[in-house]
Design an enzyme around this catalytic site. Structure first.
Site, PDB file in Angstrom:
ATOM      1  N   TYR A   1       0.854  -1.184   0.000  1.00  0.00           N
ATOM      2  CA  TYR A   1       0.000   0.000   0.000  1.00  0.00           C
ATOM      3  C   TYR A   1       0.888   1.232   0.000  1.00  0.00           C
ATOM      4  O   TYR A   1       1.834   1.319   0.795  1.00  0.00           O
ATOM      5  CB  TYR A   1      -0.895  -0.011   1.236  1.00  0.00           C
ATOM      6  CG  TYR A   1      -1.798   1.189   1.392  1.00  0.00           C
ATOM      7  CD1 TYR A   1      -1.555   2.135   2.396  1.00  0.00           C
ATOM      8  CD2 TYR A   1      -2.898   1.382   0.560  1.00  0.00           C
ATOM      9  CE1 TYR A   1      -2.397   3.239   2.549  1.00  0.00           C
ATOM     10  CE2 TYR A   1      -3.733   2.485   0.716  1.00  0.00           C
ATOM     11  CZ  TYR A   1      -3.478   3.408   1.715  1.00  0.00           C
ATOM     12  OH  TYR A   1      -4.298   4.493   1.862  1.00  0.00           O
TER      13      TYR A   1
ATOM     14  N   LYS B   1       4.854   9.405   8.620  1.00  0.00           N
ATOM     15  CA  LYS B   1       4.675   8.857   9.970  1.00  0.00           C
ATOM     16  C   LYS B   1       5.752   9.386  10.940  1.00  0.00           C
ATOM     17  O   LYS B   1       5.734  10.554  11.294  1.00  0.00           O
ATOM     18  CB  LYS B   1       4.624   7.335   9.883  1.00  0.00           C
ATOM     19  CG  LYS B   1       3.392   6.823   9.064  1.00  0.00           C
ATOM     20  CD  LYS B   1       3.326   5.329   9.053  1.00  0.00           C
ATOM     21  CE  LYS B   1       2.314   4.831   8.042  1.00  0.00           C
ATOM     22  NZ  LYS B   1       0.931   4.776   8.552  1.00  0.00           N
TER      23      LYS B   1
ATOM     24  N   ASP C   1       9.390   2.938  -0.558  1.00  0.00           N
ATOM     25  CA  ASP C   1       8.353   3.617   0.215  1.00  0.00           C
ATOM     26  C   ASP C   1       8.611   3.295   1.686  1.00  0.00           C
ATOM     27  O   ASP C   1       8.210   2.246   2.188  1.00  0.00           O
ATOM     28  CB  ASP C   1       6.969   3.136  -0.225  1.00  0.00           C
ATOM     29  CG  ASP C   1       5.876   3.715   0.669  1.00  0.00           C
ATOM     30  OD1 ASP C   1       4.685   3.456   0.394  1.00  0.00           O
ATOM     31  OD2 ASP C   1       6.208   4.416   1.648  1.00  0.00           O
TER      32      ASP C   1
HETATM   33  P1  KE4 Z   1      -0.828   8.391   4.490  1.00  0.00           P
HETATM   34  O1  KE4 Z   1      -1.390   9.054   3.254  1.00  0.00           O
HETATM   35  O2  KE4 Z   1      -1.881   7.546   5.202  1.00  0.00           O
HETATM   36  O3  KE4 Z   1      -0.109   9.354   5.415  1.00  0.00           O
HETATM   37  O4  KE4 Z   1       0.323   7.374   4.017  1.00  0.00           O
HETATM   38  C1  KE4 Z   1       0.032   6.395   3.056  1.00  0.00           C
HETATM   39  C2  KE4 Z   1       1.014   5.251   3.198  1.00  0.00           C
HETATM   40  C3  KE4 Z   1       2.033   5.143   2.269  1.00  0.00           C
HETATM   41  N1  KE4 Z   1       2.949   4.147   2.354  1.00  0.00           N
HETATM   42  C4  KE4 Z   1       2.897   3.233   3.353  1.00  0.00           C
HETATM   43  C5  KE4 Z   1       3.923   2.141   3.400  1.00  0.00           C
HETATM   44  C6  KE4 Z   1       1.873   3.302   4.331  1.00  0.00           C
HETATM   45  O5  KE4 Z   1       1.824   2.363   5.313  1.00  0.00           O
HETATM   46  C7  KE4 Z   1       0.912   4.321   4.261  1.00  0.00           C
HETATM   47  C8  KE4 Z   1      -0.235   4.446   5.259  1.00  0.00           C
HETATM   48  N2  KE4 Z   1      -0.384   3.358   6.153  1.00  0.00           N
HETATM   49  C9  KE4 Z   1      -1.722   3.136   6.650  1.00  0.00           C
HETATM   50  C10 KE4 Z   1      -1.723   1.923   7.587  1.00  0.00           C
HETATM   51  N3  KE4 Z   1      -1.063   0.811   7.125  1.00  0.00           N
HETATM   52  C11 KE4 Z   1      -2.248   4.336   7.343  1.00  0.00           C
HETATM   53  C12 KE4 Z   1      -3.459   4.087   8.213  1.00  0.00           C
HETATM   54  C13 KE4 Z   1      -4.722   4.547   7.545  1.00  0.00           C
HETATM   55  O6  KE4 Z   1      -4.875   4.366   6.309  1.00  0.00           O
HETATM   56  O7  KE4 Z   1      -5.567   5.063   8.296  1.00  0.00           O
END
Ligand code: KE4
Length: 428
Positions: free
Chosen positions: A144, A267, A239
């Site tokens: 993701y 994060k 990523d």
């Molecule tokens: P954000 O747009 O949510 O800040 O980041 C996206 C993203 C990109 N790359 C990786 C490896 C990520 O894990 C994420 C976001 N992770 C999720 C949980 N696995 C965020 C939690 C959510 O979607 O509420």
């Protein structure tokens, strides 16, 4: 539901917010039950609307590596706010943030701050396309990279949790330029490059997957991505939104001593505030507006409050933090394995440092195909039993649990004891 006030708040929320949440995975839909509404958090703990205390293994999905409401981070935010909250103009703070990122990630020569991991990944891929003049991008099933249209193709995290790896609303044309292949499958990637190498602008990878649950790279996999990209003139993108400063101060690329062409961060690097970043080799980043033809912008990018929080957090990530996280992670892993064995419940625990997932299936979990064999019903039962015992675990089989430096051995031992009871509930 062990938190009746949350139930009434959830009912109210569902009337005005889709699913009652501002991000799908928070809705507990894949584990059953209703979400706990959080009133406040401190250190390793969340406190529900009714005051119930939970030991937290979500940590805001990764950022809270030093625990919630860390005094130095709160002080930095408070001080920064007194100077105003956003200017839309350059500040010295942003230079310090960029210099800090470059210090932590030697593969990055220039960096641009944005406001979310989604933006970081979306922008990095646009830059890679602008740099190479090519369109196709390669991602791995179950990974993701945020919710940009062309990345919601066989995505992980919430998309996988709801069994809709391909989202509605994504034009077929957009998804067409996204090629997916299996994580940890070097031969498949080599064949893909042999066939379509000239079309590929970039390969984007979670260097440790968190969004299928924790799936580590097998020896040679990450190296193959960098080698094949170099051979075919494509851009390699790590990523590290989740792994960045989680599995090591300098992310997974520090652990495996590799230098991807570009890196996406968020994060922890954003101090748990709406702050993320993308960066990489200077010749690639010089394609970014205003000095290059690839446009990318943001009203709140590099926001002074978020940057102040990030700097306060990042400068406290010393070697001792990672030694403690490794020790606590190993302790928790052992406890899960022993508890499940005693209850005669089949699980496979996978962990890298303080990122950990108990998969309710036999392992190893090498890729998406393995991960989806997990018994999500059993995971849901285990999750609910943990919650009733004051343990707040990510509400999805396809997510990573996170420890923080605020967790104590006693906290972890209490979690292990609760998990043993929860495994017995699953087995009953
Ligand atoms: P954000 O747009 O949510 O800040 O980041 C996206 C993203 C990109 N790359 C990786 C490896 C990520 O894990 C994420 C976001 N992770 C999720 C949980 N696995 C965020 C939690 C959510 O979607 O509420």
């Amino acid at each position: 539901m062990s938190d009746p006030k949350s139930a009434s708040l959830f009912e109210r929320a569902e009337r005005v917010i889709p699913g009652g949440v501002n991000s799908p995975v928070r809705a507990f839909r894949s584990v059953g039950g209703k979400p706990v509404f959080v009133a406040r958090a401190e250190g390793a703990y969340l406190f529900g609307a009714d005051g119930a205390r939970y030991t937290d293994y979500v940590g805001s999905w990764g950022p809270m590596i030093l625990g919630h409401a860390h005094p130095a981070v709160v002080a930095a935010i408070t001080e920064a706010a007194k100077n105003g909250t956003s200017y839309g103009a350059p500040t010295e703070l942003e230079i310090r943030f960029a210099e800090k990122v470059i210090e932590l990630y030697p593969s990055i020569e220039m960096v641009r701050a944005v406001s979310s991991g989604t933006e970081a990944c979306m922008a990095a891929l646009r830059v890679a396309r602008g740099f190479t003049g090519r369109e196709a991008i390669v991602k791995f099933e179950g990974c993701y990279h945020g919710h940009a249209d062309f990345l919601l193709v066989k995505a992980g995290s919430g998309a996988l949790t709801f069994g809709v790896p391909d989202s509605a609303g994504v034009p077929a044309q957009t998804a067409k330029a996204t090629i997916t292949t299996a994580y940890n499958d070097v031969k498949a990637l080599e064949a893909l490059f042999a066939e379509r190498g000239k079309e590929i602008a970039a390969v984007i990878v979670e260097p440790v997957v968190g969004n299928m649950g924790v799936v580590p790279p097998e020896p040679g996999f990450l190296e193959a991505i960098i080698r094949l990209c170099k051979e075919h003139g494509a851009v390699s993108i790590f990523d590290e939104v989740m792994t960045g400063s989680r599995v090591a101060r300098g992310g997974m690329q520090e652990r495996v001593k590799l230098r991807p062409d570009m890196t996406c961060l968020g994060k922890i690097v954003g101090g748990g505030m709406p702050l993320a970043a993308y960066g990489g080799r200077r010749e690639i980043m010089q394609k970014v507006a205003p000095i290059g033809p690839v446009y990318q912008a943001g009203t709140l990018s590099g926001n002074p409050i978020a940057v102040s929080a990030a700097l306060a957090l990042l400068e406290r990530l010393d070697a001792g933090v990672y030694e403690k996280l490794e020790a606590l992670g190993a302790r928790l892993e052992r406890g899960f394995v022993e508890g499940a064995k005693k209850a005669n419940v089949e699980i496979c625990v996978q962990r890298v440092g303080s990122m950990i997932t108990p998969f309710f299936t036999t392992g190893p979990i090498r890729s998406f195909g393995d991960a989806v064999k997990s018994d999500t019903t059993r995971f849901g039962k285990w999750h609910a039993a943990m919650l009733l015992r004051g343990q707040y675990w990510p509400p999805s089989q396809y997510e990573a649990g996170f420890l923080s430096a605020a967790h104590s051995e006693a906290d972890v031992d209490a979690t292990i004891a609760a998990a043993a009871e929860a495994f017995a509930v699953v087995a009953a």
